[in-house]
Design an enzyme around this catalytic site. Structure first.
Site, PDB file in Angstrom:
ATOM      1  N   CYS A   7      47.998  42.421  33.437  1.00  0.00           N
ATOM      2  CA  CYS A   7      47.899  41.261  34.341  1.00  0.00           C
ATOM      3  C   CYS A   7      48.185  40.011  33.535  1.00  0.00           C
ATOM      4  O   CYS A   7      48.833  40.093  32.482  1.00  0.00           O
ATOM      5  CB  CYS A   7      46.543  41.222  35.054  1.00  0.00           C
ATOM      6  SG  CYS A   7      45.116  41.020  33.977  1.00  0.00           S
ATOM      7  N   ASN A  10      44.246  39.434  31.279  1.00  0.00           N
ATOM      8  CA  ASN A  10      43.569  40.650  30.789  1.00  0.00           C
ATOM      9  C   ASN A  10      42.044  40.476  30.768  1.00  0.00           C
ATOM     10  O   ASN A  10      41.360  41.033  29.915  1.00  0.00           O
ATOM     11  CB  ASN A  10      44.081  41.067  29.395  1.00  0.00           C
ATOM     12  CG  ASN A  10      43.652  42.457  28.935  1.00  0.00           C
ATOM     13  OD1 ASN A  10      43.554  42.713  27.745  1.00  0.00           O
ATOM     14  ND2 ASN A  10      43.386  43.369  29.845  1.00  0.00           N
ATOM     15  N   CYS A  12      40.448  39.871  34.274  1.00  0.00           N
ATOM     16  CA  CYS A  12      39.975  40.154  35.640  1.00  0.00           C
ATOM     17  C   CYS A  12      40.529  41.466  36.195  1.00  0.00           C
ATOM     18  O   CYS A  12      39.787  42.426  36.387  1.00  0.00           O
ATOM     19  CB  CYS A  12      40.341  39.007  36.587  1.00  0.00           C
ATOM     20  SG  CYS A  12      39.521  37.449  36.193  1.00  0.00           S
ATOM     21  N   ARG A  13      41.845  41.497  36.468  1.00  0.00           N
ATOM     22  CA  ARG A  13      42.407  42.639  37.198  1.00  0.00           C
ATOM     23  C   ARG A  13      42.703  43.845  36.324  1.00  0.00           C
ATOM     24  O   ARG A  13      42.266  44.970  36.634  1.00  0.00           O
ATOM     25  CB  ARG A  13      43.697  42.211  37.924  1.00  0.00           C
ATOM     26  CG  ARG A  13      43.452  41.239  39.055  1.00  0.00           C
ATOM     27  CD  ARG A  13      44.728  40.555  39.494  1.00  0.00           C
ATOM     28  NE  ARG A  13      45.246  39.657  38.454  1.00  0.00           N
ATOM     29  CZ  ARG A  13      46.381  38.996  38.509  1.00  0.00           C
ATOM     30  NH1 ARG A  13      47.165  39.151  39.564  1.00  0.00           N
ATOM     31  NH2 ARG A  13      46.750  38.193  37.537  1.00  0.00           N
ATOM     32  N   SER A  14      43.471  43.658  35.245  1.00  0.00           N
ATOM     33  CA  SER A  14      43.849  44.836  34.446  1.00  0.00           C
ATOM     34  C   SER A  14      42.652  45.516  33.772  1.00  0.00           C
ATOM     35  O   SER A  14      42.682  46.742  33.612  1.00  0.00           O
ATOM     36  CB  SER A  14      44.968  44.522  33.448  1.00  0.00           C
ATOM     37  OG  SER A  14      44.598  43.539  32.522  1.00  0.00           O
ATOM     38  N   ASP A 123      45.099  37.518  42.406  1.00  0.00           N
ATOM     39  CA  ASP A 123      44.379  37.043  41.225  1.00  0.00           C
ATOM     40  C   ASP A 123      43.029  36.476  41.680  1.00  0.00           C
ATOM     41  O   ASP A 123      42.994  35.462  42.383  1.00  0.00           O
ATOM     42  CB  ASP A 123      45.235  35.960  40.559  1.00  0.00           C
ATOM     43  CG  ASP A 123      44.571  35.377  39.337  1.00  0.00           C
ATOM     44  OD1 ASP A 123      43.398  35.701  39.072  1.00  0.00           O
ATOM     45  OD2 ASP A 123      45.234  34.592  38.649  1.00  0.00           O
TER      46      ASP A 123
HETATM   47  P1  4NP Z   1      43.721  38.159  35.341  1.00  0.00           P
HETATM   48  O1  4NP Z   1      43.110  36.814  35.946  1.00  0.00           O
HETATM   49  O2  4NP Z   1      45.183  37.881  35.116  1.00  0.00           O
HETATM   50  O3  4NP Z   1      43.483  39.143  36.433  1.00  0.00           O
HETATM   51  O4  4NP Z   1      42.957  38.446  34.070  1.00  0.00           O
HETATM   52  C1  4NP Z   1      43.210  35.556  35.352  1.00  0.00           C
HETATM   53  C2  4NP Z   1      42.407  35.235  34.295  1.00  0.00           C
HETATM   54  C3  4NP Z   1      42.474  33.969  33.744  1.00  0.00           C
HETATM   55  C4  4NP Z   1      43.352  33.039  34.277  1.00  0.00           C
HETATM   56  C5  4NP Z   1      44.174  33.375  35.333  1.00  0.00           C
HETATM   57  C6  4NP Z   1      44.105  34.639  35.868  1.00  0.00           C
HETATM   58  N1  4NP Z   1      43.398  31.731  33.720  1.00  0.00           N
HETATM   59  O5  4NP Z   1      44.060  30.851  34.331  1.00  0.00           O
HETATM   60  O6  4NP Z   1      42.774  31.481  32.670  1.00  0.00           O
END
Ligand code: 4NP
Length: 152
Positions: A7, A10, A12-14, A123
């Protein structure tokens, strides 16, 4: 078989996809290797977001030991399947591919549950909805296992 979930951050989703697939691999004695990473370097070294840790725990999966890392081109040499959570991750990884063989390793997770629809795992970082993300990811992973295991 080596599978990498990708993602943006790294955190939240992955990490959820990583945790769910790892659990299924363990339960099914599949012997696959599972990892996850982000296309960005923003959260390198961090634990998953506390909301991902909590929703995974509510679903019986401990992801608290994971630490974020960034995707590197060397991952194309290690992994058989590189699975992106959304189309932005998908195109960022594809842009680093060095060959047709690299390209073919990259897929979009929800195409396993909704073939050819190019749906995104939303997201949840700013909006929440972690249980919804967990359910989407888990359903697609079960379809991925059916599809790939059937071919092995
Ligand atoms: P992920 O979510 O891609 O599912 O880990 C996010 C985590 C952090 C951010 C964006 C999306 N950020 O903007 O810091």
């Amino acid at each position: 078989m080596k599978v990498l979930m990708v993602c943006l951050g790294n955190i939240c989703r992955s990490p959820l996809a990583h945790g769910v697939l790892e659990e299924r691999v363990r339960d099914g004695n599949l012997g696959w290797e599972v990892d996850s990473c982000g296309t960005s370097s923003w959260h390198v070294g961090e634990q998953p977001d506390e909301r991902s840790i909590a929703v995974a725990a509510e679903n019986g999966i401990d992801i608290s030991g994971q630490r974020a890392r960034q995707f590197t081109v060397a991952d194309f040499e290690v992994f058989d399947h590189i699975i992106a959570m959304d189309s932005s991750n998908f195109s960022n990884i594809k842009s680093l591919a060095r060959s047709e063989n690299d390209m073919e390793k990259v897929s979009l997770l929800l195409n396993y549950s909704f073939p050819s629809e190019n749906r995104q795992v939303p997201d949840p970082y700013y909006t929440g909805g972690f249980q919804y993300v967990f359910d989407l990811v888990a359903e697609a992973i079960d379809k991925f296992i059916e599809e790939v295991h059937g071919r092995e």
